[in-house]
Design an enzyme around this catalytic site. Structure first.
Site, PDB file in Angstrom:
ATOM      1  N   ARG A  51       0.613 -10.754  14.772  1.00 59.89           N
ATOM      2  CA  ARG A  51       0.970 -10.435  13.393  1.00 59.89           C
ATOM      3  C   ARG A  51      -0.254 -10.545  12.494  1.00 59.89           C
ATOM      4  O   ARG A  51      -0.465  -9.731  11.599  1.00 59.89           O
ATOM      5  CB  ARG A  51       2.091 -11.354  12.878  1.00 59.89           C
ATOM      6  CG  ARG A  51       2.358 -11.174  11.369  1.00 59.89           C
ATOM      7  CD  ARG A  51       3.539 -11.953  10.848  1.00 59.89           C
ATOM      8  NE  ARG A  51       3.713 -13.254  11.433  1.00 59.89           N
ATOM      9  CZ  ARG A  51       2.984 -14.345  11.120  1.00 59.89           C
ATOM     10  NH1 ARG A  51       1.998 -14.251  10.240  1.00 59.89           N
ATOM     11  NH2 ARG A  51       3.232 -15.504  11.696  1.00 59.89           N
ATOM     12  N   TYR A 103       6.773  10.310  -5.203  1.00 61.22           N
ATOM     13  CA  TYR A 103       7.612  10.270  -4.009  1.00 61.22           C
ATOM     14  C   TYR A 103       8.879   9.457  -4.278  1.00 61.22           C
ATOM     15  O   TYR A 103       8.819   8.353  -4.823  1.00 61.22           O
ATOM     16  CB  TYR A 103       6.803   9.677  -2.862  1.00 61.22           C
ATOM     17  CG  TYR A 103       7.614   9.278  -1.651  1.00 61.22           C
ATOM     18  CD1 TYR A 103       8.508  10.162  -1.063  1.00 61.22           C
ATOM     19  CD2 TYR A 103       7.465   8.018  -1.087  1.00 61.22           C
ATOM     20  CE1 TYR A 103       9.252   9.792   0.045  1.00 61.22           C
ATOM     21  CE2 TYR A 103       8.196   7.638   0.026  1.00 61.22           C
ATOM     22  CZ  TYR A 103       9.089   8.535   0.585  1.00 61.22           C
ATOM     23  OH  TYR A 103       9.819   8.164   1.681  1.00 61.22           O
ATOM     24  N   ASP A 175      -2.222   6.906  -4.300  1.00 57.47           N
ATOM     25  CA  ASP A 175      -1.590   7.353  -3.064  1.00 57.47           C
ATOM     26  C   ASP A 175      -2.296   8.648  -2.667  1.00 57.47           C
ATOM     27  O   ASP A 175      -2.132   9.681  -3.311  1.00 57.47           O
ATOM     28  CB  ASP A 175      -0.091   7.594  -3.303  1.00 57.47           C
ATOM     29  CG  ASP A 175       0.636   8.042  -2.041  1.00 57.47           C
ATOM     30  OD1 ASP A 175      -0.025   8.517  -1.094  1.00 57.47           O
ATOM     31  OD2 ASP A 175       1.881   7.937  -2.004  1.00 57.47           O
ATOM     32  N   LYS A 200       1.505  10.788   8.039  1.00 53.93           N
ATOM     33  CA  LYS A 200       1.343  12.192   7.689  1.00 53.93           C
ATOM     34  C   LYS A 200       0.038  12.772   8.258  1.00 53.93           C
ATOM     35  O   LYS A 200      -0.114  12.859   9.463  1.00 53.93           O
ATOM     36  CB  LYS A 200       1.426  12.344   6.174  1.00 53.93           C
ATOM     37  CG  LYS A 200       2.591  11.595   5.506  1.00 53.93           C
ATOM     38  CD  LYS A 200       3.951  11.956   6.054  1.00 53.93           C
ATOM     39  CE  LYS A 200       5.117  11.465   5.205  1.00 53.93           C
ATOM     40  NZ  LYS A 200       5.313  10.025   5.140  1.00 53.93           N
TER      41      LYS A 200
END
Length: 384
Positions: A51, A103, A175, A200
């Site tokens: 982690r 978004y 972003d 993406k």
């Protein structure tokens, strides 16, 4: 020649990368392990628990930092997990200014999660950078922006907005998902934080879900690393490997994406069954000149409204497409089509959607890297 001075196309392949120490593997191995052996308590080889850090994820994080011209990269389980981490930098009462056409998932996270914990969000039109100053208050701490925006493809002037932010001692986060660092590098334009849905264009093959953050400032990086480790929304080694592999072909994919995107935009612009086309490469786009200055090319995301702006007509067109797949997401090698009002932006109330131009007839397409004539033929058949 050292790796520091490499051009972008070389950095996608070599940036921040080292040969694997065990056997000299050219590609970073998938370290599918949750924990690491220690020689003695606190004595280890840099990795303790997956982690906190994993060698495959480290390779991806170094690559992200390199292609965005940053110093510190962080990889997360999704783009929204990355946004979530950024919001955790702030305290109840702090205000975040955001572009209003963003978004839908980010809007949902801001309004339905973080507002409950005391953060204040103000959604404004940022296309005229000068107008932003009118909304800054003593509680404002961050300017959050997408450019190009989703799905209206509006362009925000990163350099002008960051100049205003610095005058007011505010952080700026961008972003950069729609553009990718192939087209623009916001840190070079003054931004403090760059965020990606690496699902993406960076991944590029619609086979993984990953988020990324890149910064230059060590103090900011340390805060984000603490949040990443404490909250635990990290991506696994296999996802890290897939995105790292995708980044290595980002430059060649983006070149074809942009070529195809331009051809499709021009085709739709002159089609008698199309009312509006939203793509920053068109000379009549409101901020075309800004896009020309801050981007290398204009990208392969575009939206359009069929003639008459009729919802049923839009749905009919979408159903008739065969090469464009109706699906969420974007940025893969295959062309996708979406209906923002019911898909990516369905969480935004209809009144708010329409205020920012997201009509019920709006169609968004992510242009892939297929033969462009096949894509045009598919659109022509659907529009006829």
């Amino acid at each position: 020649m050292g790796k520091e001075g490499l051009k972008f196309n070389s950095r996608t392949i070599h940036g921040g990368q080292e040969l694997e120490k065990g056997y000299g593997a050219v590609m970073p191995p998938i370290y599918q392990t949750s924990t690491f052996a220690q020689v003695a308590p606190g004595e280890h080889k840099g990795y303790v628990y997956a982690r906190s850090a994993n060698p495959t994820r480290t390779a991806l994080e170094n690559s992200l930092a390199s292609i965005e011209n940053g110093k510190y990269g962080l990889a997360f389980a999704s783009g929204l997990a990355a946004i979530d981490a950024i919001m955790k930098l702030f305290n109840p009462g702090d205000e975040i200014l955001s572009n209003y056409d963003l978004y839908g998932g980010a809007f949902r996270l801001f309004k339905h999660i973080f507002e409950k914990y005391g953060l204040v969000f103000c959604f404004i039109d940022m296309q005229d950078a000068r107008s932003i100053e009118n909304h800054i208050t003593k509680n404002t701490k961050l300017i959050w922006m997408e450019t190009p925006t989703n799905p209206m493809l509006n362009i925000l002037d990163i350099k002008a907005i960051t100049k205003i932010a610095k005058e007011h001692k505010l952080l700026v986060a961008v972003d950069n998902t729609f553009a990718s660092p192939y087209l623009q590098t916001p840190l070079d334009l003054g931004a403090d934080i760059v965020m990606h849905s690496a699902t993406k264009y960076l991944g590029g093959h619609s086979d993984t879900v990953v988020g990324g953050i890149v910064v230059k400032d060590k103090g900011l990086a340390d805060k984000l690393y603490f949040i990443q480790n404490t909250s635990g929304a990290i991506c696994g080694p296999m996802d890290s490997f897939l995105v790292l592999r995708g980044i290595k072909t980002l430059h060649v994919r983006m070149q074809r994406h942009c070529e195809n995107g331009k051809a499709i935009a021009l085709f739709l612009k002159q089609h008698d069954q199309v009312e509006e086309v939203y793509w920053p490469g068109l000379t009549d786009h409101p901020n075309h000149e800004i896009a020309k200055n801050q981007m290398k090319d204009f990208g392969a995301m575009l939206s359009f409204v069929p003639k008459g702006g009729n919802y049923n007509k839009a749905i009919e067109i979408i159903k008739k497409l065969s090469l464009f797949t109706l699906a969420e997401s974007l940025g893969g090698v295959e062309s996708l089509v979406g209906h923002p009002a019911s898909m990516s932006h369905g969480s935004i109330p209809k009144k708010e959607r329409e205020k920012i131009g997201i009509k019920d007839a709006l169609i968004r397409i992510s242009v892939g890297i297929e033969d462009v004539q096949d894509l045009i033929t598919d659109l022509e058949n659907a529009l006829s």
